[in-house]
Design a protein around this motif. Structure first.
Motif, PDB file in Angstrom:
ATOM      1  N   HIS A   9     128.494 102.724  99.069  1.00  0.00           N
ATOM      2  CA  HIS A   9     129.180 103.119  97.838  1.00  0.00           C
ATOM      3  C   HIS A   9     128.843 104.543  97.401  1.00  0.00           C
ATOM      4  N   ARG A  35     129.142 105.512  86.882  1.00  0.00           N
ATOM      5  CA  ARG A  35     129.598 104.121  86.856  1.00  0.00           C
ATOM      6  C   ARG A  35     131.090 104.002  87.162  1.00  0.00           C
ATOM      7  N   CYS A  39     132.326 102.047  90.605  1.00  0.00           N
ATOM      8  CA  CYS A  39     132.612 100.649  90.271  1.00  0.00           C
ATOM      9  C   CYS A  39     133.484  99.946  91.310  1.00  0.00           C
ATOM     10  N   ARG A  40     134.414 100.639  91.923  1.00  0.00           N
ATOM     11  CA  ARG A  40     135.297  99.996  92.912  1.00  0.00           C
ATOM     12  C   ARG A  40     134.611  99.757  94.246  1.00  0.00           C
ATOM     13  N   LYS A  42     131.064  99.151  94.728  1.00  0.00           N
ATOM     14  CA  LYS A  42     129.815  98.398  94.704  1.00  0.00           C
ATOM     15  C   LYS A  42     130.010  96.888  94.689  1.00  0.00           C
ATOM     16  N   GLY A  43     131.214  96.444  94.369  1.00  0.00           N
ATOM     17  CA  GLY A  43     131.451  95.011  94.301  1.00  0.00           C
ATOM     18  C   GLY A  43     131.173  94.402  92.943  1.00  0.00           C
ATOM     19  N   SER A  44     130.938  95.231  91.942  1.00  0.00           N
ATOM     20  CA  SER A  44     130.698  94.722  90.587  1.00  0.00           C
ATOM     21  C   SER A  44     131.591  95.474  89.601  1.00  0.00           C
ATOM     22  N   HIS A  46     134.065  94.786  87.327  1.00  0.00           N
ATOM     23  CA  HIS A  46     134.148  94.406  85.907  1.00  0.00           C
ATOM     24  C   HIS A  46     132.825  94.655  85.192  1.00  0.00           C
ATOM     25  N   GLN A  47     131.731  94.267  85.818  1.00  0.00           N
ATOM     26  CA  GLN A  47     130.415  94.441  85.199  1.00  0.00           C
ATOM     27  C   GLN A  47     130.107  95.926  84.976  1.00  0.00           C
ATOM     28  N   ASP A  48     130.401  96.762  85.964  1.00  0.00           N
ATOM     29  CA  ASP A  48     130.130  98.191  85.810  1.00  0.00           C
ATOM     30  C   ASP A  48     130.988  98.821  84.721  1.00  0.00           C
ATOM     31  N   THR A  50     132.306  97.264  82.113  1.00  0.00           N
ATOM     32  CA  THR A  50     131.830  96.744  80.830  1.00  0.00           C
ATOM     33  C   THR A  50     130.580  97.497  80.382  1.00  0.00           C
ATOM     34  N   LYS A  51     129.667  97.749  81.299  1.00  0.00           N
ATOM     35  CA  LYS A  51     128.477  98.537  80.976  1.00  0.00           C
ATOM     36  C   LYS A  51     128.868  99.953  80.564  1.00  0.00           C
TER      37      LYS A  51
END
Length: 71
Positions: A9, A35, A39-40, A42-44, A46-48, A50-51
């Motif tokens: 990533h 972030r 975000c696209r 890393k596999g997270s 939505h979480q990234d 939102t943070k």
């Protein structure tokens, strides 16, 4: 220049750290951009994001006194 082994990533011609230095980003701005860019990958996703929203809210709250609001 030596090759540095990094996770998949971490992409791009130049590092985000170099970009941040060239643009004189503060820690909030750097973290927000980092972030969003990653975000696209890393596999997270939505979480990234939102943070990132939380971080933008904190940045606004803590820095609003430094900037004049023009309406």
């Amino acid at each position: 220049m030596s090759t540095i082994n990094t996770q998949s990533h971490y992409r791009g011609k130049d590092s985000l750290y170099k970009f941040a230095e060239e643009w004189a980003l503060n820690s909030y701005e750097f973290d927000i951009i980092k972030r969003i860019v990653r975000c696209r990958h890393k596999g997270s996703f939505h979480q990234d994001l939102t943070k990132t929203q939380d971080l933008i809210d904190i940045y606004l709250c803590e820095q609003q006194h430094n900037y004049i609001q023009v309406d």
